[in-house]
Write an enzyme that holds these catalytic residues in place. Structure first.
Site, PDB file in Angstrom:
ATOM      1  N   TYR B 143       0.866  -1.112   0.089  1.00  0.00           N
ATOM      2  CA  TYR B 143      -0.035  -0.225  -0.039  1.00  0.00           C
ATOM      3  C   TYR B 143       1.031   1.260   0.037  1.00  0.00           C
ATOM      4  O   TYR B 143       0.403   2.174  -0.685  1.00  0.00           O
ATOM      5  CB  TYR B 143      -0.964   0.030   1.338  1.00  0.00           C
ATOM      6  CG  TYR B 143      -1.919  -1.147   1.188  1.00  0.00           C
ATOM      7  CD1 TYR B 143      -3.090  -1.144   0.442  1.00  0.00           C
ATOM      8  CD2 TYR B 143      -1.974  -2.257   2.005  1.00  0.00           C
ATOM      9  CE1 TYR B 143      -4.067  -1.975   0.428  1.00  0.00           C
ATOM     10  CE2 TYR B 143      -2.633  -3.287   2.089  1.00  0.00           C
ATOM     11  CZ  TYR B 143      -3.840  -3.200   1.163  1.00  0.00           C
ATOM     12  OH  TYR B 143      -4.817  -4.108   1.210  1.00  0.00           O
ATOM     13  N   ASN B 166     -12.871  -0.320  -4.620  1.00  0.00           N
ATOM     14  CA  ASN B 166     -12.416  -0.780  -6.009  1.00  0.00           C
ATOM     15  C   ASN B 166     -13.929  -1.178  -6.629  1.00  0.00           C
ATOM     16  O   ASN B 166     -14.547  -2.212  -6.200  1.00  0.00           O
ATOM     17  CB  ASN B 166     -11.281  -1.715  -6.228  1.00  0.00           C
ATOM     18  CG  ASN B 166     -11.372  -2.117  -7.646  1.00  0.00           C
ATOM     19  OD1 ASN B 166     -11.937  -1.535  -8.592  1.00  0.00           O
ATOM     20  ND2 ASN B 166     -10.389  -2.876  -7.808  1.00  0.00           N
ATOM     21  N   CYS B 174      -6.662  -4.636  -7.660  1.00  0.00           N
ATOM     22  CA  CYS B 174      -6.379  -4.418  -6.112  1.00  0.00           C
ATOM     23  C   CYS B 174      -5.821  -5.530  -5.497  1.00  0.00           C
ATOM     24  O   CYS B 174      -5.058  -5.224  -4.168  1.00  0.00           O
ATOM     25  CB  CYS B 174      -7.570  -3.784  -5.595  1.00  0.00           C
ATOM     26  SG  CYS B 174      -9.079  -4.622  -5.307  1.00  0.00           S
ATOM     27  N   HIS B 175      -6.014  -6.859  -5.933  1.00  0.00           N
ATOM     28  CA  HIS B 175      -5.595  -7.826  -4.960  1.00  0.00           C
ATOM     29  C   HIS B 175      -4.115  -8.016  -4.966  1.00  0.00           C
ATOM     30  O   HIS B 175      -3.379  -8.804  -4.203  1.00  0.00           O
ATOM     31  CB  HIS B 175      -6.246  -9.029  -5.507  1.00  0.00           C
ATOM     32  CG  HIS B 175      -5.986  -9.352  -7.055  1.00  0.00           C
ATOM     33  ND1 HIS B 175      -6.880  -9.147  -8.095  1.00  0.00           N
ATOM     34  CD2 HIS B 175      -4.816 -10.112  -7.369  1.00  0.00           C
ATOM     35  CE1 HIS B 175      -6.153  -9.533  -9.162  1.00  0.00           C
ATOM     36  NE2 HIS B 175      -5.319 -10.053  -9.019  1.00  0.00           N
ATOM     37  N   GLU B 201      -2.193 -16.608  -9.857  1.00  0.00           N
ATOM     38  CA  GLU B 201      -1.152 -15.667 -10.906  1.00  0.00           C
ATOM     39  C   GLU B 201       0.339 -16.250 -10.548  1.00  0.00           C
ATOM     40  O   GLU B 201       1.171 -16.288 -11.605  1.00  0.00           O
ATOM     41  CB  GLU B 201      -1.376 -14.185 -10.400  1.00  0.00           C
ATOM     42  CG  GLU B 201      -2.677 -13.633 -10.791  1.00  0.00           C
ATOM     43  CD  GLU B 201      -2.846 -12.020 -10.661  1.00  0.00           C
ATOM     44  OE1 GLU B 201      -1.707 -11.337 -10.367  1.00  0.00           O
ATOM     45  OE2 GLU B 201      -3.717 -11.460 -11.047  1.00  0.00           O
TER      46      GLU B 201
END
Lengths: 159, 206
Positions: B143, B166, B174-175, B201
């Site tokens: 962040y 979001n 945003c993850h 991912e």
């Protein structure tokens, strides 16, 4: 309070409006009347006052669409002869449910409108009267006469 | 003689046949409404490995993606209030988004190519979303790092708030924003969903 998503309006009132359309214009033309009613309702929806009687509002639109349709069809506004008899299987009587709606469709125009718009759609008699081009008192009488006729149908069914 | 309540009850009942008609009539309404540009917000539900996702789009682009945890009905109410009450379940308009999300969840797609409508994010939150799209597939940023990249190193908390708000998670990733200590931090779809997306991912990163 704000307006719910229109999808909720369709889910909550779609079948009732279909019933009203069928009773007004007959089964064959009911789909057209339903689609035109909800399309017009969707167009006007953002301007509807929150907390309105949505079912009554839809019935008002359906009434106009039904009249359009009957004019288009250019025939008497009594769909009685178009409504199919609904015979039960193996000679059994049809479900009572359908008998009742056949009886609603067979009512004289004003009585049918008064029953549908007051008892099914929940409109007050003053507004029912406006839709039917009659007074509040006449609408009240027509609804009472219509209910009496339906009641005698039910009585005949059950006796 | 109490026939009247009986009649009223029966007039209010729906039989199976009229319920069956609703599918056909609904499809017809959506088609007519779409051709007259009356569907301001179209939506569909997509089943994914992280639960069912609500996808919603305006004529501009995808305006909202929501997890089960956010309560789809509440999200639709919110869209009706903030965007337009002309909200209809109209899956066709979300075909492209649904296809790309399917590809993403199967590991074959690493970036989205979708028109977005970011009208639900304003000001600083909008800036944060713009920054998040720069984060590569399979990468993570803190962040604080996102705040620093926006030229405001002290705004880490505000970045967290922007991520939590979001409107289009997954597509705007945003993850990929995590705590400085490496722990996942919160997520709109719940921390389990966040871990699942990061694992997906990591597994499919080239």
């Amino acid at each position: 309070m704000s307006l719910p998503p229109f999808e909720v309006v369709v889910a909550d009132h779609g079948t009732t409006v279909l019933r009203i359309c069928r009773a007004m214009v007959g089964t064959d033309d009911a789909d057209d009347a339903w689609a035109e009613t909800f399309l017009a309702a969707l167009a006007a929806y953002p301007r509807l006052e929150p907390n309105s009687n949505v079912r009554g509002w839809l019935a008002t639109i359906a009434h106009r669409k039904a009249i359009d349709q009957i004019r288009k069809r250019n025939r008497a506004p009594l769909p009685v002869d178009r409504l199919p008899e609904v015979p039960g299987r193996c000679g059994e009587p049809a479900p009572r449910h359908d008998d009742l709606w056949t009886a609603v469709a067979a009512l004289p125009t004003k009585q049918r409108g008064a029953v549908l718009y007051h008892y099914v759609a929940g409109l007050p008699y003053a507004e029912v009267g406006q839709l039917l081009d009659s007074s509040e008192a006449a609408a009240r009488r027509a609804a009472a006469d219509g209910m009496r006729a339906l009641r005698s149908t039910v009585t005949r069914e059950t006796s | 003689m109490t026939f009247e309540p009986d009649i009223l009850t029966r007039l209010g009942q729906h039989n199976d046949e009229s319920l069956e008609s609703m599918g056909r009539l609904h499809a017809r309404l959506v088609e007519a409404a779409s051709s007259e540009d009356l569907v301001d917000v179209a939506y569909r539900i997509l089943d994914t490995p992280v639960g069912s996702l609500l996808l919603a789009a305006t004529t501009v682009g995808v305006v909202r993606i929501a997890f089960d945890a956010q309560c789809h009905d509440a999200v639709l109410d919110d869209l009706a209030r903030k965007v337009s009450p002309r909200v209809l379940r109209a899956p066709a308009r979300l075909d492209l988004a649904a296809r790309q999300l399917d590809e993403y969840f199967s590991g074959r797609r690493h970036s989205f190519d979708l028109p977005l409508d970011l009208q639900l994010a304003r000001g600083f939150r909008r800036l944060v979303l713009g920054r998040l799209t720069d984060l590569d597939y399979g990468s993570m940023a803190s962040y604080a790092a996102v705040a620093a990249a926006l030229g405001n190193p002290k705004a880490a908390r505000a970045v967290g708030t922007a991520c939590a708000a979001n409107p289009v998670p997954v597509v705007v990733p945003c993850h990929r924003v995590v705590r400085s200590d490496g722990s996942a931090g919160g997520y709109v779809g719940g921390v389990e969903a966040k871990r699942a997306l990061l694992a997906l991912e990591t597994a499919n990163r080239l």
